[in-house]
Design a protein around this motif. Structure first.
Motif, mmCIF file in Angstrom:
data_model
loop_
_atom_site.group_PDB
_atom_site.id
_atom_site.type_symbol
_atom_site.label_atom_id
_atom_site.label_comp_id
_atom_site.label_asym_id
_atom_site.label_seq_id
_atom_site.Cartn_x
_atom_site.Cartn_y
_atom_site.Cartn_z
ATOM 1 N N GLU A 166 9.829 6.319 0.538
ATOM 2 C CA GLU A 166 8.862 7.421 0.428
ATOM 3 C C GLU A 166 9.655 8.709 0.631
ATOM 4 O O GLU A 166 10.091 9.030 1.734
ATOM 5 C CB GLU A 166 7.760 7.251 1.479
ATOM 6 N N THR A 175 8.894 11.723 3.323
ATOM 7 C CA THR A 175 9.263 11.388 4.698
ATOM 8 C C THR A 175 10.773 11.277 4.841
ATOM 9 O O THR A 175 11.365 11.753 5.813
ATOM 10 C CB THR A 175 8.603 10.075 5.119
ATOM 11 N N PRO A 195 1.779 5.012 0.680
ATOM 12 C CA PRO A 195 1.315 6.017 1.645
ATOM 13 C C PRO A 195 0.565 7.150 0.942
ATOM 14 O O PRO A 195 1.007 7.662 -0.090
ATOM 15 C CB PRO A 195 2.611 6.523 2.275
ATOM 16 N N GLU A 196 -0.559 7.517 1.506
ATOM 17 C CA GLU A 196 -1.379 8.571 0.907
ATOM 18 C C GLU A 196 -0.625 9.896 0.885
ATOM 19 O O GLU A 196 -0.034 10.309 1.891
ATOM 20 C CB GLU A 196 -2.683 8.726 1.695
ATOM 21 N N THR A 212 0.845 -1.193 0.000
ATOM 22 C CA THR A 212 0.000 0.000 0.000
ATOM 23 C C THR A 212 0.878 1.239 0.000
ATOM 24 O O THR A 212 1.721 1.422 0.884
ATOM 25 C CB THR A 212 -0.915 0.011 1.236
ATOM 26 N N ALA A 233 -3.911 3.710 -0.753
ATOM 27 C CA ALA A 233 -4.311 3.660 0.654
ATOM 28 C C ALA A 233 -5.831 3.638 0.766
ATOM 29 O O ALA A 233 -6.537 4.176 -0.069
ATOM 30 C CB ALA A 233 -3.745 4.860 1.383
ATOM 31 N N GLY A 278 2.115 10.526 -0.566
ATOM 32 C CA GLY A 278 3.559 10.366 -0.601
ATOM 33 C C GLY A 278 4.117 10.275 -2.010
ATOM 34 O O GLY A 278 3.370 10.236 -3.006
ATOM 35 N N PHE A 303 7.921 1.945 5.740
ATOM 36 C CA PHE A 303 6.478 1.735 5.754
ATOM 37 C C PHE A 303 6.194 0.244 5.561
ATOM 38 O O PHE A 303 7.048 -0.504 5.056
ATOM 39 C CB PHE A 303 5.812 2.540 4.631
ATOM 40 N N THR A 322 6.573 7.687 -3.545
ATOM 41 C CA THR A 322 7.300 6.450 -3.274
ATOM 42 C C THR A 322 8.126 6.033 -4.481
ATOM 43 O O THR A 322 7.621 5.940 -5.597
ATOM 44 C CB THR A 322 6.336 5.326 -2.869
#
Length: 282
Positions: free
Chosen positions: A158, A161, A116-117, A114, A282, A119, A177, A121
């Motif tokens: 990601e 982050t 990350p909303e 999944t 997500a 993000g 993640f 990646t």
């Protein structure tokens, strides 16, 4: 020798399928794939003798999990190919940049990850080494004797982050993640390769080649990494080392390209095989 984690049980791969190690060994070895590394030398001796009568059983690759699913330590190396250093506008230093990926991010073949909303990646195909013998202050010349085997990995990252302020940047969270450490499909012992220091490595996103290199282009080889890491901290049986990625990541492209739901990432290393990962929203 090729070892795999088939639905949570350690198996030896042979022509025609998989041999359950705990059953074939009459309980001599644990069924737990991670616990197997504590008995690695014994396992090598047993497997070489072929002292079993169990027939291989066909299996589905979708049942394969991470070859080393619960290591005590996961090391990751940054900027270990010159073309990646150039695309990232980073000058390689005298030693390898080291960070960690948290164990909870590890997954195996045909994982559905999944994203990350919100993000960004990115993909990073990597050769992954798994330690088979306790290694402390090991010289590079002796390092391969401490490596259980090699597998394919993706250091999924990601970028928002990973690169978020304040400085210094904190890599580990952005690379940990759930599902951000696919490894597999199986572990191959170093003696299976004509030269374990020179393997073709590539990854394709929905059939388009994104990265392509040879592991001989690493700035710091697997033996050099074992020497460096073990000079500071003991490497334990079953520990995992992501050895760095070649050029071709998404974040340095013009325009930048990142993973999207529904896409399929195939990562291949010569003599090992192909690791497949699918992405969802997500």
């Amino acid at each position: 020798m090729r070892i795999a984690n088939l639905a949570g049980r350690a198996v030896l791969l042979a022509d025609g399928g998989a041999i359950d190690i705990e059953k074939a060994g009459g309980g001599r070895f644990p069924a737990d794939p991670q616990a197997l590394f504590e008995r690695w030398d014994d396992l090598r001796s047993w497997a070489g003798s072929r002292a079993w009568s169990t027939e291989p059983v066909p299996f589905a690759e979708a049942e394969l999990e991470a070859p080393a699913p619960a290591p005590r330590q996961v090391f990751a190396i940054g900027v270990n190919y010159r073309d990646h250093a150039e695309e990232s506008k980073i000058e390689p230093g005298a030693g390898p940049p080291v960070f960690t990926k948290f164990v909870s991010c590890l997954t195996g073949q045909d994982a559905v990850v999944t994203l990350p909303e919100g993000g960004l990646t990115d993909w990073e195909v990597e050769l992954v080494a798994v330690i088979g013998r306790h290694a402390h202050r090991v010289a590079a010349a002796d390092a391969w004797q401490h490596v259980a085997g090699l597998t394919v990995g993706q250091d999924l990252s990601e970028r928002l982050t990973q690169l978020a302020p304040p400085q210094p940047q904190q890599f580990s969270l952005g690379k940990s993640f759930p599902g951000f450490g696919p490894t597999g499909p199986w572990l191959v012992t170093p003696d299976e390769f004509a030269d374990p220091d020179d393997l073709e490595i590539s990854c394709h996103l929905d059939g388009e080649r994104m990265q392509h290199a040879r592991t001989s282009q690493m700035i710091f080889s697997v033996p050099a990494l074992v020497e460096k890491l073990s000079s500071v901290t003991p490497l334990l049986p079953g520990d995992v080392i992501f050895t760095g990625t070649p050029g071709g990541i998404g974040g340095t492209r013009t325009p930048a390209r990142f993973l999207a739901p529904g896409e399929h990432l195939h990562s291949t290393i010569e003599g090992i095989g192909t690791l497949r990962t699918t992405f969802t929203g997500a």
